[in-house]
Design an enzyme around this catalytic site. Sequence first.
Site, mmCIF file in Angstrom:
data_model
loop_
_atom_site.group_PDB
_atom_site.id
_atom_site.type_symbol
_atom_site.label_atom_id
_atom_site.label_comp_id
_atom_site.label_asym_id
_atom_site.label_seq_id
_atom_site.Cartn_x
_atom_site.Cartn_y
_atom_site.Cartn_z
ATOM 1 C CG HIS A 122 -1.949 0.945 1.403
ATOM 2 N ND1 HIS A 122 -1.395 2.220 1.640
ATOM 3 C CD2 HIS A 122 -3.373 0.803 1.233
ATOM 4 C CE1 HIS A 122 -2.752 2.868 1.592
ATOM 5 N NE2 HIS A 122 -3.845 1.888 1.678
ATOM 6 C CG ASP A 200 0.308 -2.115 6.433
ATOM 7 O OD1 ASP A 200 -0.597 -2.243 6.994
ATOM 8 O OD2 ASP A 200 0.355 -1.703 5.153
ATOM 9 C CD GLN A 203 -7.014 -4.696 4.200
ATOM 10 O OE1 GLN A 203 -7.742 -5.427 4.836
ATOM 11 N NE2 GLN A 203 -7.146 -3.403 3.893
ATOM 12 C CE LYS A 226 -7.614 -0.259 6.466
ATOM 13 N NZ LYS A 226 -8.366 0.008 5.198
ATOM 14 C CB CYS A 364 -3.591 3.259 -1.739
ATOM 15 S SG CYS A 364 -4.930 4.297 -1.296
#
Length: 405
Positions: A122, A200, A203, A226, A364
């Site tokens: 991303h 990261d 997700q 999220k 993104c």
Amino acid sequence: MFNVDEVRADFPILEQQVNGQPLVYLDNAATTQKPNQVIDALSDYYRCDNANVHRGAHTLSDRSTHKFEAAREKVRDFIRAAHSHEIIWTKGTTESINLVAYCYGSMVLEEGDTVLVSAMEHHSNIVPWQLVAARKNAQVLPIPVSDKGEMAIETLETMLQQHSVKMVAIAHVSNALGTINPIREVIDLAHRHGAKVLVDGAQGISHWPVDVQKLDVDFYAFSGHKMFAPTGIGVLYGKEELLNAMPPFLGGGEMIETVSFAGTTFNQLPFKFEAGTPNIADVIGLGAAIDYLEQFDRQQLIDHELDILNYAFKRAEECQGINVVGQAQHRAGVLSFNLQGAHPSDVGMLLDQQGVAVRTGHHCAQPIMAQLGIPGTVRASFSIYNHRQDIDRLFAALEKVKQFL
Ligand code: PMP
């Protein structure tokens, strides 16, 4: 026993009609919906407890502080961190990564050093590194990713040997393709070559239990929104010794110990990185979202999402004219695709007219879209409240889109 109808009843937003059809919400990788338990925690806080934290000499401030710090402890337990002061509140994944790039990156990067990111990251796990690399005359290099969406782990090893790598920054799960990256192997490899690792987790966090100590990850970043919590609140986990060594990020109240014109000293962790009045209500909302998730058997949630994902892939295989983008062996609840001859944004608009919410575009992640030679995809992404009927509605709507286009 996990019951999707009971779960759906917790999410009032799902009950509505959109464009004359019952809403099918398949944009969970962008943001998840909020259960009553989180909405109630927010409104209870503002109705009953609202006050600034840490310094107040009154009951409301004590109550706010208690709830605020209790949420930090919930996050610590949720990701199995060793200390609650390793949990730093941020606005979200983006700010968490910027904090590490700015503070840790500025501290360790020297001319000629390298930061490795995967080619499917991303933008928020690319651009912060480019900014610090430009200041330090360092470079950001992509770890190659196959057209199926799998990272070339052998090439990572070669890159670690060839370059002076200080940081490997990689997504737990790709938001654009759904690939689950082998973060365990990446962390072991990077550590063997003396590099630190930032994962990261934007997700990843809502899908699997994360144990930062078992992973031995140096930094793990994620966003509340999220994982059923409000927007505007996120987390940076960092190992204590790294956070202690890093200079502060933003300056102001809360983050100081003493201030004088002769010099300022900084507060201890986690407050050193939390300048200004924090986002108290949304921190409490994140705590409520963790309570919500923890009432379930996590394995049942994983099995449910996998069932939806596999069903969606089966339906996609049977559907003429669909190209699935991202075919990695290990995938999370994302179906990214294109309809032959149609622009993703047209497909998204026509799905919306039938009450089906998806995301379209480059997500993104322009570098991976450029590699694949496509402007973007249509992305359906799943959560615990989706059921097979949602997938049936998506594919019935796609048939109509095909007729229309
Ligand atoms: N990384 C990934 C993989 C993401 O999916 C997202 C959100 N789309 C982000 C980072 C950025 O998260 P946020 O906008 O909440 O800061």
